[in-house]
Design a protein around this motif. Structure first.
Motif, PDB file in Angstrom:
ATOM      1  N   ASP A   6     -56.560 -10.534  96.543  1.00  0.00           N
ATOM      2  CA  ASP A   6     -56.830  -9.649  97.666  1.00  0.00           C
ATOM      3  C   ASP A   6     -56.606  -8.226  97.171  1.00  0.00           C
ATOM      4  OD1 ASP A   6     -56.756  -8.076  99.938  1.00  0.00           O
ATOM      5  OD2 ASP A   6     -55.727  -9.569 101.160  1.00  0.00           O
ATOM      6  N   LEU A   7     -57.687  -7.555  96.841  1.00  0.00           N
ATOM      7  CA  LEU A   7     -57.585  -6.238  96.219  1.00  0.00           C
ATOM      8  C   LEU A   7     -57.025  -5.186  97.164  1.00  0.00           C
ATOM      9  CD1 LEU A   7     -60.965  -6.212  94.270  1.00  0.00           C
ATOM     10  CD2 LEU A   7     -58.720  -6.990  93.495  1.00  0.00           C
ATOM     11  N   GLU A   8     -57.057  -5.501  98.459  1.00  0.00           N
ATOM     12  CA  GLU A   8     -56.566  -4.544  99.451  1.00  0.00           C
ATOM     13  C   GLU A   8     -55.092  -4.764  99.779  1.00  0.00           C
ATOM     14  OE1 GLU A   8     -57.485  -3.215 104.096  1.00  0.00           O
ATOM     15  OE2 GLU A   8     -58.941  -4.414 102.966  1.00  0.00           O
ATOM     16  N   ASN A   9     -54.660  -6.035  99.819  1.00  0.00           N
ATOM     17  CA  ASN A   9     -53.317  -6.347 100.309  1.00  0.00           C
ATOM     18  C   ASN A   9     -52.334  -6.822  99.253  1.00  0.00           C
ATOM     19  OD1 ASN A   9     -53.469  -5.989 103.317  1.00  0.00           O
ATOM     20  ND2 ASN A   9     -55.147  -7.448 103.071  1.00  0.00           N
ATOM     21  N   SER A  10     -52.826  -7.333  98.125  1.00  0.00           N
ATOM     22  CA  SER A  10     -51.882  -7.817  97.118  1.00  0.00           C
ATOM     23  C   SER A  10     -51.214  -6.640  96.413  1.00  0.00           C
ATOM     24  CB  SER A  10     -52.586  -8.721  96.110  1.00  0.00           C
ATOM     25  OG  SER A  10     -53.553  -8.010  95.371  1.00  0.00           O
ATOM     26  N   ILE A  11     -50.069  -6.901  95.824  1.00  0.00           N
ATOM     27  CA  ILE A  11     -49.266  -5.847  95.223  1.00  0.00           C
ATOM     28  C   ILE A  11     -49.595  -5.739  93.744  1.00  0.00           C
ATOM     29  CG2 ILE A  11     -46.924  -4.993  94.892  1.00  0.00           C
ATOM     30  CD1 ILE A  11     -47.904  -5.313  97.851  1.00  0.00           C
ATOM     31  N   PRO A  12     -50.145  -4.615  93.292  1.00  0.00           N
ATOM     32  CA  PRO A  12     -50.588  -4.484  91.902  1.00  0.00           C
ATOM     33  C   PRO A  12     -49.509  -4.815  90.878  1.00  0.00           C
ATOM     34  CG  PRO A  12     -51.416  -2.652  93.213  1.00  0.00           C
ATOM     35  CD  PRO A  12     -50.462  -3.414  94.092  1.00  0.00           C
ATOM     36  N   GLU A  13     -48.280  -4.356  91.111  1.00  0.00           N
ATOM     37  CA  GLU A  13     -47.224  -4.609  90.136  1.00  0.00           C
ATOM     38  C   GLU A  13     -46.897  -6.101  90.065  1.00  0.00           C
ATOM     39  OE1 GLU A  13     -43.772  -2.120  90.093  1.00  0.00           O
ATOM     40  OE2 GLU A  13     -44.903  -0.340  90.696  1.00  0.00           O
ATOM     41  N   ASN A  14     -46.930  -6.780  91.214  1.00  0.00           N
ATOM     42  CA  ASN A  14     -46.705  -8.228  91.208  1.00  0.00           C
ATOM     43  C   ASN A  14     -47.811  -8.944  90.442  1.00  0.00           C
ATOM     44  OD1 ASN A  14     -44.343  -8.171  92.627  1.00  0.00           O
ATOM     45  ND2 ASN A  14     -45.230  -8.782  94.581  1.00  0.00           N
ATOM     46  N   ASN A  15     -49.041  -8.528  90.674  1.00  0.00           N
ATOM     47  CA  ASN A  15     -50.159  -9.169  89.995  1.00  0.00           C
ATOM     48  C   ASN A  15     -50.021  -9.056  88.479  1.00  0.00           C
ATOM     49  OD1 ASN A  15     -51.237  -9.737  92.507  1.00  0.00           O
ATOM     50  ND2 ASN A  15     -52.749  -8.103  92.451  1.00  0.00           N
ATOM     51  N   GLN A  16     -49.591  -7.899  88.036  1.00  0.00           N
ATOM     52  CA  GLN A  16     -49.453  -7.688  86.598  1.00  0.00           C
ATOM     53  C   GLN A  16     -48.346  -8.562  86.017  1.00  0.00           C
ATOM     54  OE1 GLN A  16     -48.609  -3.645  85.483  1.00  0.00           O
ATOM     55  NE2 GLN A  16     -48.675  -4.064  83.293  1.00  0.00           N
ATOM     56  N   VAL A  17     -47.202  -8.604  86.687  1.00  0.00           N
ATOM     57  CA  VAL A  17     -46.055  -9.359  86.177  1.00  0.00           C
ATOM     58  C   VAL A  17     -46.291 -10.866  86.249  1.00  0.00           C
ATOM     59  CG1 VAL A  17     -43.642  -9.939  86.646  1.00  0.00           C
ATOM     60  CG2 VAL A  17     -44.365  -7.552  86.645  1.00  0.00           C
ATOM     61  N   LEU A  18     -46.905 -11.292  87.341  1.00  0.00           N
ATOM     62  CA  LEU A  18     -47.051 -12.720  87.582  1.00  0.00           C
ATOM     63  C   LEU A  18     -48.259 -13.341  86.894  1.00  0.00           C
ATOM     64  CD1 LEU A  18     -46.239 -12.880  91.400  1.00  0.00           C
ATOM     65  CD2 LEU A  18     -44.809 -13.746  89.556  1.00  0.00           C
ATOM     66  N   PHE A  19     -49.364 -12.625  86.853  1.00  0.00           N
ATOM     67  CA  PHE A  19     -50.621 -13.267  86.502  1.00  0.00           C
ATOM     68  C   PHE A  19     -51.268 -12.748  85.222  1.00  0.00           C
ATOM     69  CE2 PHE A  19     -50.407 -13.135  91.280  1.00  0.00           C
ATOM     70  CZ  PHE A  19     -49.886 -14.413  91.394  1.00  0.00           C
ATOM     71  N   GLU A  20     -50.543 -11.902  84.493  1.00  0.00           N
ATOM     72  CA  GLU A  20     -51.007 -11.478  83.178  1.00  0.00           C
ATOM     73  C   GLU A  20     -49.996 -11.931  82.131  1.00  0.00           C
ATOM     74  OE1 GLU A  20     -51.888  -7.330  82.951  1.00  0.00           O
ATOM     75  OE2 GLU A  20     -53.071  -7.314  84.801  1.00  0.00           O
ATOM     76  N   ALA A  21     -50.503 -12.455  81.029  1.00  0.00           N
ATOM     77  CA  ALA A  21     -49.618 -12.938  79.966  1.00  0.00           C
ATOM     78  C   ALA A  21     -48.771 -11.793  79.421  1.00  0.00           C
ATOM     79  CB  ALA A  21     -50.432 -13.573  78.850  1.00  0.00           C
ATOM     80  N   ASN A  22     -47.489 -12.074  79.194  1.00  0.00           N
ATOM     81  CA  ASN A  22     -46.579 -11.094  78.613  1.00  0.00           C
ATOM     82  C   ASN A  22     -46.506 -11.355  77.105  1.00  0.00           C
ATOM     83  OD1 ASN A  22     -44.412  -9.588  77.674  1.00  0.00           O
ATOM     84  ND2 ASN A  22     -43.158  -9.946  79.483  1.00  0.00           N
ATOM     85  N   PRO A  23     -47.138 -10.511  76.300  1.00  0.00           N
ATOM     86  CA  PRO A  23     -47.199 -10.774  74.852  1.00  0.00           C
ATOM     87  C   PRO A  23     -45.849 -10.679  74.164  1.00  0.00           C
ATOM     88  CG  PRO A  23     -48.065  -8.588  75.348  1.00  0.00           C
ATOM     89  CD  PRO A  23     -47.819  -9.261  76.671  1.00  0.00           C
ATOM     90  N   ASP A  24     -44.876 -10.052  74.827  1.00  0.00           N
ATOM     91  CA  ASP A  24     -43.551  -9.878  74.219  1.00  0.00           C
ATOM     92  C   ASP A  24     -42.573 -10.968  74.637  1.00  0.00           C
ATOM     93  OD1 ASP A  24     -44.384  -7.476  73.001  1.00  0.00           O
ATOM     94  OD2 ASP A  24     -43.979  -6.362  74.849  1.00  0.00           O
ATOM     95  N   ALA A  25     -42.994 -11.883  75.507  1.00  0.00           N
ATOM     96  CA  ALA A  25     -42.086 -12.913  76.017  1.00  0.00           C
ATOM     97  C   ALA A  25     -41.881 -14.024  74.995  1.00  0.00           C
ATOM     98  CB  ALA A  25     -42.625 -13.494  77.318  1.00  0.00           C
ATOM     99  N   VAL A  26     -40.719 -14.660  75.084  1.00  0.00           N
ATOM    100  CA  VAL A  26     -40.415 -15.809  74.220  1.00  0.00           C
ATOM    101  C   VAL A  26     -40.001 -16.983  75.100  1.00  0.00           C
ATOM    102  CG1 VAL A  26     -39.715 -14.372  72.274  1.00  0.00           C
ATOM    103  CG2 VAL A  26     -37.991 -15.127  73.937  1.00  0.00           C
ATOM    104  N   ASN A  27     -40.237 -18.192  74.591  1.00  0.00           N
ATOM    105  CA  ASN A  27     -39.819 -19.382  75.313  1.00  0.00           C
ATOM    106  C   ASN A  27     -38.347 -19.674  75.047  1.00  0.00           C
ATOM    107  OD1 ASN A  27     -42.429 -19.751  76.219  1.00  0.00           O
ATOM    108  ND2 ASN A  27     -42.941 -21.293  74.682  1.00  0.00           N
ATOM    109  N   SER A  28     -37.655 -20.144  76.058  1.00  0.00           N
ATOM    110  CA  SER A  28     -36.306 -20.660  75.852  1.00  0.00           C
ATOM    111  C   SER A  28     -36.365 -21.813  74.865  1.00  0.00           C
ATOM    112  CB  SER A  28     -35.716 -21.147  77.179  1.00  0.00           C
ATOM    113  OG  SER A  28     -34.603 -21.996  76.969  1.00  0.00           O
ATOM    114  N   VAL A  29     -35.328 -21.962  74.068  1.00  0.00           N
ATOM    115  CA  VAL A  29     -35.295 -23.086  73.124  1.00  0.00           C
ATOM    116  C   VAL A  29     -35.244 -24.420  73.863  1.00  0.00           C
ATOM    117  CG1 VAL A  29     -34.201 -21.737  71.299  1.00  0.00           C
ATOM    118  CG2 VAL A  29     -32.759 -22.994  72.943  1.00  0.00           C
ATOM    119  N   ALA A  30     -34.918 -24.368  75.149  1.00  0.00           N
ATOM    120  CA  ALA A  30     -34.849 -25.591  75.955  1.00  0.00           C
ATOM    121  C   ALA A  30     -36.028 -25.734  76.898  1.00  0.00           C
ATOM    122  CB  ALA A  30     -33.546 -25.609  76.761  1.00  0.00           C
ATOM    123  N   ALA A  31     -37.040 -24.863  76.758  1.00  0.00           N
ATOM    124  CA  ALA A  31     -38.141 -24.834  77.724  1.00  0.00           C
ATOM    125  C   ALA A  31     -38.844 -26.177  77.847  1.00  0.00           C
ATOM    126  CB  ALA A  31     -39.137 -23.743  77.343  1.00  0.00           C
TER     127      ALA A  31
END
Length: 513
Positions: A420-445
């Motif tokens: 929803d380009l009008e009502n969704s929160i841009p910062e949430n969309n970026q954090v939630l739905f775009e891959a974070n290239p700097d993230a690592v998996n927990s060794v227990a993931a």
């Protein structure tokens, strides 16, 4: 006369027999199963898909369309969704599994009850062969490292829903409009957050106080109190299966006996004693929490749940920029505690595991299929807004909300999701739905704990923690006063034995890698 009647009856039998033979002969050449596993005579297998939540107003109409599309695509599957209220989900689902009730697919919330827990009870079917035969689109649109998280002993027991970047764990939403109204800066530490919250609560003019919106639990992953963990010197670490602290060095400890648990509990105690959590927090239902968020009566939401539509209910001048994302210590590492957060699995009592996989694969076969399952009927429930946008069509007879909306947390995929380009929160969309290239998996993931050898103790500590640990972790009881007696009860219930078994299995898991 009798001879004539007898003759006519014999002729009728012969004609009927000939018709029947002709029919059987014509079917004999086409009764074989096609490459897609569909019976050519039109036979369709009906599967039951069990999910948490409440049936949507127009569910029946939408899934009639879903089933018509499944038939048109020759999938050979018809789907019926069975809804279970969220507050009764665990109890009802466990009963269905234990009594052998027949159904074919059910939703899994990894941060609530991981699929390994169902596996360890012998409740999950091995769907490896079905995925190999019918999971072309699943394998295409779900990354390998995420799909591998659904494996135990190199066999698939679930299908992940690739709808969220799991490294989002550790952030929270804050109302920046409220910060501005109260001349406050964005908090950078837990103590600054509490101080700002006190000011907001004191100046709040709305009918409903902006309490910390959550129901009670003792699991930081479920509560998203993981926002605090980035402030501890021992980060990065995660808490697995509610009871086990695991850091990136592979060290496993009893979570409730760590200093980190104590710090979490002390933070929650401050919230409670300062009136920032609801005084009835221990008996709050999820529906009450959802209602608070939906009405926009909140200041801080641990996790991401804000939307402009809900915010405007009591704040008509609100904009999408009024909700922001905050990380404590944003320069620290971003950790995925799990490779996937939600998914779906086939129970062992299903008679149609292949059809369940076919349905999940079909959803990702085209944008059209995905849109129908997730957003309903175009022109009635939504309109497209560009390539990836969506505009909901609200129904005045449905609390001014669309008559149908699927659940992307249940079976969504970022490759097909619309926003929803009008009502969704841009910062949430970026954090939630775009891959974070700097993230690592927990060794227990991807580690799956098998409590078979400590099943009695594991069951006992879950029950005891709900009664003794939850009030402490939620801040209702003071840690220093209540924890020694609670820990004693947990030890008697078998905590040490369970932790030792977890440590043993995790060491073996790491040795294999």
């Amino acid at each position: 006369m009798k001879k004539n009647i007898t003759r006519m009856f014999m002729i009728l039998l012969i004609i009927t027999s000939l018709i029947g033979c002709s029919s059987n002969n014509s079917n004999s050449s086409t009764n074989a199963t096609t490459d897609k596993g569909v019976e050519a005579d039109g036979e369709i297998v009906k599967i039951k898909y069990v999910v948490p939540g409440t049936e949507q107003k127009d569910y029946a109409e939408v899934f009639q369309k879903v089933n018509e599309k499944l038939a048109a695509d020759s999938v050979g599957v018809e789907v019926e969704k069975v809804y279970i209220p969220s507050d009764a989900w665990d109890q009802k689902l466990n009963l269905m599994l234990s009594t052998g009730e027949e159904f074919d697919l059910f939703h899994i919330m990894q941060d609530r009850t991981p699929f390994s827990s169902y596996y360890n009870r012998g409740a999950l079917a091995d769907i490896s062969d079905a995925i190999e035969k019918y999971g072309e689109n699943l394998k295409k649109h779900i990354p390998d490292d995420i799909f591998d998280g659904a494996k135990i002993d190199d066999k698939y027991y679930a299908v992940p829903s690739y709808w969220v970047e799991m490294a989002s764990e550790g952030e929270f939403n804050i109302r920046r409009d409220i910060l501005r109204q109260n001349n406050l800066e964005e908090p950078t530490t837990p103590d600054e957050l509490i101080s700002a919250w006190e000011t907001v609560m004191e100046n709040w003019e709305g009918a409903n106080k902006p309490y910390f919106g959550t129901s009670a639990d003792f699991d930081p992953v479920s509560l998203h109190t993981t926002i605090l963990h980035r402030t501890y010197d021992s980060f990065p670490f995660t808490v697995r299966d509610k009871f086990f602290y695991v850091n990136q060095n592979g060290e496993v400890k009893s979570w409730i006996e760590t200093e980190e648990f104590k710090k979490d509990a002390e933070f929650m105690r401050k919230l409670y004693t300062k009136g920032l959590t609801n005084p009835d927090i221990l008996v709050m239902k999820k529906e009450q929490v959802s209602a608070q968020l939906d009405n926009g009566d909140w200041f801080v939401n641990l996790g991401t749940g804000g939307s402009l539509k809900s915010l405007k209910k009591n704040n008509p001048d609100a904009t999408v920029d009024d909700i922001g994302v905050v990380w404590f210590n944003p320069d620290k590492e971003y950790l995925r505690p799990l490779t996937f957060k939600n998914g779906n699995a086939v129970p062992t009592n299903s008679k149609h595991p292949e059809e369940a996989v076919k349905f999940m694969d079909w959803m990702l076969a085209s944008q059209e299929n995905y849109d129908l399952v997730q957003y309903g009927i175009e022109g009635k429930h939504y309109n497209k807004d560009g390539d990836k946008g969506i505009q909901a069509i609200n129904d005045p007879d449905n609390n001014d909300s669309p008559g149908y909306k699927g659940s992307e947390s249940q079976n969504g995929n970022v490759n097909f999701m619309r926003f929803d380009l009008e009502n969704s929160i841009p910062e949430n969309n970026q954090v939630l739905f775009e891959a974070n290239p700097d993230a690592v998996n927990s060794v227990a993931a991807n580690f799956a704990f098998d409590p078979t050898d400590v099943r009695t103790e594991y069951t006992n500590i879950i029950s005891e923690a709900s009664a003794s640990i939850t009030p402490i972790y939620m801040g209702v009881q003071e840690y220093d006063k209540a924890f020694p007696a609670a820990l004693d009860k947990m030890k008697k219930a078998g905590l040490d034995k369970v932790v030792a078994e977890y440590q043993r299995q995790f060491e073996e898991y790491q040795a294999k890698d």
